[in-house]
Design an enzyme around this catalytic site. Structure first.
Site, PDB file in Angstrom:
ATOM      1  CB  SER A 119     -14.110  30.188  15.617  1.00 34.26           C
ATOM      2  OG  SER A 119     -13.845  29.600  14.461  1.00 34.26           O
ATOM      3  CD  GLU A 178     -14.392  22.445  18.808  1.00 33.36           C
ATOM      4  OE1 GLU A 178     -14.313  23.466  17.431  1.00 33.36           O
ATOM      5  OE2 GLU A 178     -14.147  23.198  20.142  1.00 33.36           O
ATOM      6  CG  HIS A 200     -16.793  24.793  16.187  1.00 34.89           C
ATOM      7  ND1 HIS A 200     -15.480  25.535  16.614  1.00 34.89           N
ATOM      8  CD2 HIS A 200     -16.663  26.201  15.687  1.00 34.89           C
ATOM      9  CE1 HIS A 200     -14.687  26.557  15.917  1.00 34.89           C
ATOM     10  NE2 HIS A 200     -15.887  27.174  15.560  1.00 34.89           N
TER      11      HIS A 200
END
Length: 237
Positions: free
Chosen positions: A75, A169, A199
């Protein structure tokens, strides 16, 4: 392995990512160093990015050779990973052999993510929440800052990249965007989009059985990256 955790520059730590780090270590056979970089809102941009660069330099100062290091992240940690590679390129610092990224955050405005999130909300991360977290780190830095809106220069001296994300996602378009940037810059890159996942599903093996398979793909990438680096070093000698 130098691992850079995500979670919007505001939460998580080496402790929260200990399980993922241990599984990465087991599947690759490498020791894993997870950095506790400074978090927002107490520490705003570029604190986290500077800490990531300092962590890489610390590994080199401890005697680890760049050819013995692979970088990974998830991320927001992927944005920090790419920033590290670009900073290395600008400063002529030797690069690690490769970098892998789970559900990479590239567009800090979350414009692409919000569009996808309206069609299929991801239970692990909502665009509106992510934007608030990211703003705690980036504001008042201009959105067009080259260390926030990252781009890969043509033929930049970056190592091979390996990207994994869920196909549906909210950051799947970010993953595609990163792969397209890499291709345009002639940076070797492999993109995997896993259907029906969430995610950073790689961190949830009890919920997502495919997490184990995804980590084995990472191990294959790591093996190939070290083999390619050894081949180039042998040719250079």
């Amino acid at each position: 392995m130098y691992y850079i955790h995500g979670s919007g520059y505001v939460v998580c730590s080496a402790r929260t990512h200990r399980g993922l780090a241990s599984r990465l270590s087991k599947v690759t056979g490498l020791p894993v160093f997870v950095l506790d970089y400074r978090l927002a809102p107490e520490h705003r941009f570029p604190a986290a990015a500077d800490d990531v660069a300092a962590g890489y330099q610390w590994l080199l100062d401890q005697g680890h050779q760049p050819g013995d290091i692979v970088v990974g992240g998830d991320s927001a940690g992927c944005h920090l990973t790419l920033d590290l590679l670009l900073q290395n390129h600008r400063s002529n610092t030797a690069q690690p052999v490769g970098a892998f990224m789970f559900s990479p955050l590239m567009d800090l405005s979350l414009t692409m993510a919000e569009r996808l999130d309206r069609h299929r909300p991801d239970p692990m991360a909502a665009a509106v929440t992510g934007r608030k977290l990211i703003g705690l780190y980036t504001e008042p830095e201009p959105a067009q800052s080259p260390r926030l809106k990252l781009s890969i220069p043509p033929n930049a001296a970056l190592p091979p990249l390996f990207i994994q994300a869920s196909a549906e996602e909210m950051l799947s378009d970010d993953a595609r965007h990163l792969a397209e940037m890499a291709a345009a810059a002639a940076t070797p890159c492999r993109l995997e989009l896993w259907p029906g996942r969430i995610h950073v599903f790689q961190a949830l093996p009890l919920m997502v059985p495919e997490a184990a398979s995804a980590l084995r793909h990472v191990a294959d990438f790591v093996t190939d990256a070290f083999s390619a680096a050894d081949f180039l070093a042998a040719e250079a000698s």
